[in-house]
Design a protein around this motif. Structure first.
Motif, PDB file in Angstrom:
ATOM      1  N   TYR A 108       0.850  -1.199   0.000  1.00 36.74           N
ATOM      2  CA  TYR A 108       0.000   0.000   0.000  1.00 36.74           C
ATOM      3  C   TYR A 108       0.886   1.250   0.000  1.00 36.74           C
ATOM      4  O   TYR A 108       0.786   2.082   0.905  1.00 36.74           O
ATOM      5  CB  TYR A 108      -0.902   0.006   1.242  1.00 36.74           C
ATOM      6  N   PRO A 109       1.754   1.429  -0.999  1.00 36.94           N
ATOM      7  CA  PRO A 109       2.742   2.516  -0.947  1.00 36.94           C
ATOM      8  C   PRO A 109       2.119   3.907  -0.913  1.00 36.94           C
ATOM      9  O   PRO A 109       2.686   4.833  -0.331  1.00 36.94           O
ATOM     10  CB  PRO A 109       3.583   2.308  -2.216  1.00 36.94           C
ATOM     11  N   GLU A 110       0.960   4.057  -1.531  1.00 39.39           N
ATOM     12  CA  GLU A 110       0.334   5.383  -1.574  1.00 39.39           C
ATOM     13  C   GLU A 110      -0.236   5.793  -0.219  1.00 39.39           C
ATOM     14  O   GLU A 110      -0.570   6.957  -0.012  1.00 39.39           O
ATOM     15  CB  GLU A 110      -0.747   5.438  -2.654  1.00 39.39           C
ATOM     16  N   HIS A 111      -0.304   4.859   0.742  1.00 36.50           N
ATOM     17  CA  HIS A 111      -0.865   5.159   2.056  1.00 36.50           C
ATOM     18  C   HIS A 111       0.149   4.976   3.181  1.00 36.50           C
ATOM     19  O   HIS A 111      -0.157   5.254   4.333  1.00 36.50           O
ATOM     20  CB  HIS A 111      -2.085   4.276   2.311  1.00 36.50           C
ATOM     21  N   ALA A 112       1.325   4.502   2.845  1.00 36.85           N
ATOM     22  CA  ALA A 112       2.366   4.243   3.837  1.00 36.85           C
ATOM     23  C   ALA A 112       2.965   5.557   4.327  1.00 36.85           C
ATOM     24  O   ALA A 112       2.954   6.558   3.624  1.00 36.85           O
ATOM     25  CB  ALA A 112       3.455   3.364   3.233  1.00 36.85           C
ATOM     26  N   GLU A 113       3.472   5.518   5.531  1.00 41.57           N
ATOM     27  CA  GLU A 113       4.156   6.672   6.109  1.00 41.57           C
ATOM     28  C   GLU A 113       5.659   6.478   5.932  1.00 41.57           C
ATOM     29  O   GLU A 113       6.401   6.267   6.891  1.00 41.57           O
ATOM     30  CB  GLU A 113       3.809   6.815   7.586  1.00 41.57           C
ATOM     31  N   LEU A 114       6.102   6.550   4.687  1.00 45.47           N
ATOM     32  CA  LEU A 114       7.498   6.295   4.366  1.00 45.47           C
ATOM     33  C   LEU A 114       8.387   7.344   5.006  1.00 45.47           C
ATOM     34  O   LEU A 114       8.052   8.522   5.048  1.00 45.47           O
ATOM     35  CB  LEU A 114       7.682   6.268   2.846  1.00 45.47           C
ATOM     36  N   GLY A 115       9.525   6.894   5.509  1.00 47.08           N
ATOM     37  CA  GLY A 115      10.485   7.804   6.112  1.00 47.08           C
ATOM     38  C   GLY A 115      10.178   8.138   7.563  1.00 47.08           C
ATOM     39  O   GLY A 115      10.991   8.756   8.241  1.00 47.08           O
ATOM     40  N   ARG A 116       9.034   7.747   8.050  1.00 46.20           N
ATOM     41  CA  ARG A 116       8.669   8.013   9.437  1.00 46.20           C
ATOM     42  C   ARG A 116       9.036   6.786  10.268  1.00 46.20           C
ATOM     43  O   ARG A 116       8.662   5.669   9.911  1.00 46.20           O
ATOM     44  CB  ARG A 116       7.175   8.285   9.510  1.00 46.20           C
ATOM     45  N   PRO A 117       9.773   6.963  11.371  1.00 45.37           N
ATOM     46  CA  PRO A 117      10.148   5.787  12.159  1.00 45.37           C
ATOM     47  C   PRO A 117       8.916   5.090  12.730  1.00 45.37           C
ATOM     48  O   PRO A 117       7.952   5.735  13.136  1.00 45.37           O
ATOM     49  CB  PRO A 117      11.026   6.351  13.272  1.00 45.37           C
ATOM     50  N   PHE A 118       8.954   3.766  12.730  1.00 46.29           N
ATOM     51  CA  PHE A 118       7.841   2.975  13.232  1.00 46.29           C
ATOM     52  C   PHE A 118       8.131   2.573  14.667  1.00 46.29           C
ATOM     53  O   PHE A 118       9.193   2.034  14.969  1.00 46.29           O
ATOM     54  CB  PHE A 118       7.634   1.740  12.358  1.00 46.29           C
ATOM     55  N   THR A 119       7.177   2.834  15.553  1.00 41.23           N
ATOM     56  CA  THR A 119       7.305   2.493  16.962  1.00 41.23           C
ATOM     57  C   THR A 119       6.186   1.534  17.341  1.00 41.23           C
ATOM     58  O   THR A 119       5.020   1.805  17.038  1.00 41.23           O
ATOM     59  CB  THR A 119       7.186   3.769  17.830  1.00 41.23           C
ATOM     60  N   LEU A 120       6.535   0.439  17.988  1.00 39.79           N
ATOM     61  CA  LEU A 120       5.524  -0.479  18.493  1.00 39.79           C
ATOM     62  C   LEU A 120       4.678   0.260  19.518  1.00 39.79           C
ATOM     63  O   LEU A 120       5.197   0.760  20.516  1.00 39.79           O
ATOM     64  CB  LEU A 120       6.179  -1.700  19.144  1.00 39.79           C
ATOM     65  N   HIS A 121       3.379   0.351  19.244  1.00 36.22           N
ATOM     66  CA  HIS A 121       2.466   0.960  20.218  1.00 36.22           C
ATOM     67  C   HIS A 121       1.036   0.537  19.926  1.00 36.22           C
ATOM     68  O   HIS A 121       0.704   0.151  18.814  1.00 36.22           O
ATOM     69  CB  HIS A 121       2.576   2.485  20.201  1.00 36.22           C
ATOM     70  N   THR A 122       0.222   0.620  20.951  1.00 31.07           N
ATOM     71  CA  THR A 122      -1.216   0.478  20.808  1.00 31.07           C
ATOM     72  C   THR A 122      -1.856   1.593  21.611  1.00 31.07           C
ATOM     73  O   THR A 122      -1.441   1.871  22.733  1.00 31.07           O
ATOM     74  CB  THR A 122      -1.723  -0.917  21.241  1.00 31.07           C
ATOM     75  N   THR A 123      -2.834   2.256  21.022  1.00 34.16           N
ATOM     76  CA  THR A 123      -3.526   3.349  21.694  1.00 34.16           C
ATOM     77  C   THR A 123      -4.568   2.768  22.632  1.00 34.16           C
ATOM     78  O   THR A 123      -5.415   1.980  22.219  1.00 34.16           O
ATOM     79  CB  THR A 123      -4.189   4.280  20.662  1.00 34.16           C
ATOM     80  N   LEU A 124      -4.501   3.181  23.895  1.00 36.06           N
ATOM     81  CA  LEU A 124      -5.443   2.714  24.912  1.00 36.06           C
ATOM     82  C   LEU A 124      -6.559   3.726  25.153  1.00 36.06           C
ATOM     83  O   LEU A 124      -7.674   3.349  25.509  1.00 36.06           O
ATOM     84  CB  LEU A 124      -4.707   2.445  26.222  1.00 36.06           C
ATOM     85  N   ALA A 125      -6.237   5.036  24.985  1.00 33.77           N
ATOM     86  CA  ALA A 125      -7.233   6.090  25.202  1.00 33.77           C
ATOM     87  C   ALA A 125      -6.811   7.331  24.446  1.00 33.77           C
ATOM     88  O   ALA A 125      -5.629   7.514  24.123  1.00 33.77           O
ATOM     89  CB  ALA A 125      -7.364   6.405  26.688  1.00 33.77           C
TER      90      ALA A 125
END
Length: 183
Positions: A108-125
């Protein structure tokens, strides 16, 4: 057009643990994410008119990735602790997750956040802007053992409602070959 994204749902066991963990914090003026909606986002939401095509792309992951675990190590305000918008659980991003993220971004290259570092997380609130300045005084206790095996990758539809988003699974792939059994 439907609002969709790609993610990894949290395991049922981890959702139950999070449900118990958050009880002492439920008085906070935040909007808690419904446990059934907890996930790790791989590709952020976009508007899609061709759901069949988006599903076919996801299918390319079937059987292509080895199993791996993720471990959440902290619960904190994020992403900027000085101006929090979220309560999130974070952890060290395993190389397997980075590899999976890269493969999904290629689909899905047109929707990817290329160049942005990926951090493992899950939003709880989620935290409203007006409440965020009061939140910094609240610290969170992190229980041990917030980990799970990645078993499923999902194409979700995100329906925006007045009380928050509701997610519906449109397609799912169990791309992971079983781990070799240890004798």
């Amino acid at each position: 057009m439907r609002r969709v994204f790609v993610g990894i749902p949290l395991s049922d066991e981890l959702r139950i643990e999070i449900s118990y963990w958050r009880r002492p914090y439920e008085c906070l003026p935040v909007r808690w994410i419904d446990e059934r909606n907890l996930h790790i986002t791989l590709v952020p939401p976009w508007y899609e008119g061709n759901i069949a095509g988006a599903t076919m792309k996801l299918e390319r992951l079937r059987g292509a990735i080895r199993p791996f675990d993720v471990n959440f190590e902290a619960v904190s305000w994020g992403p900027d602790p000085r101006r929090p918008r979220l309560v999130w659980a974070t952890g060290s991003t395993p190389p397997e997750l980075i590899s999976l993220k890269r493969r999904v971004d290629e689909l899905y290259p047109e929707h990817a956040e290329l160049g942005r570092p990926f951090t493992l997380h899950t939003t709880l609130a989620r935290v409203s802007e007006e409440e965020s300045r009061f939140m910094l005084r609240q610290a969170f206790q992190m229980p041990r053992g917030w980990n799970m095996a990645v078993q499923l990758i999902v194409l979700y539809e995100s329906k925006l409602l007045r009380d928050g988003a509701e997610y519906e699974i449109l397609a799912e792939v169990r791309p992971l070959a079983r781990r070799p059994e240890v004798a």
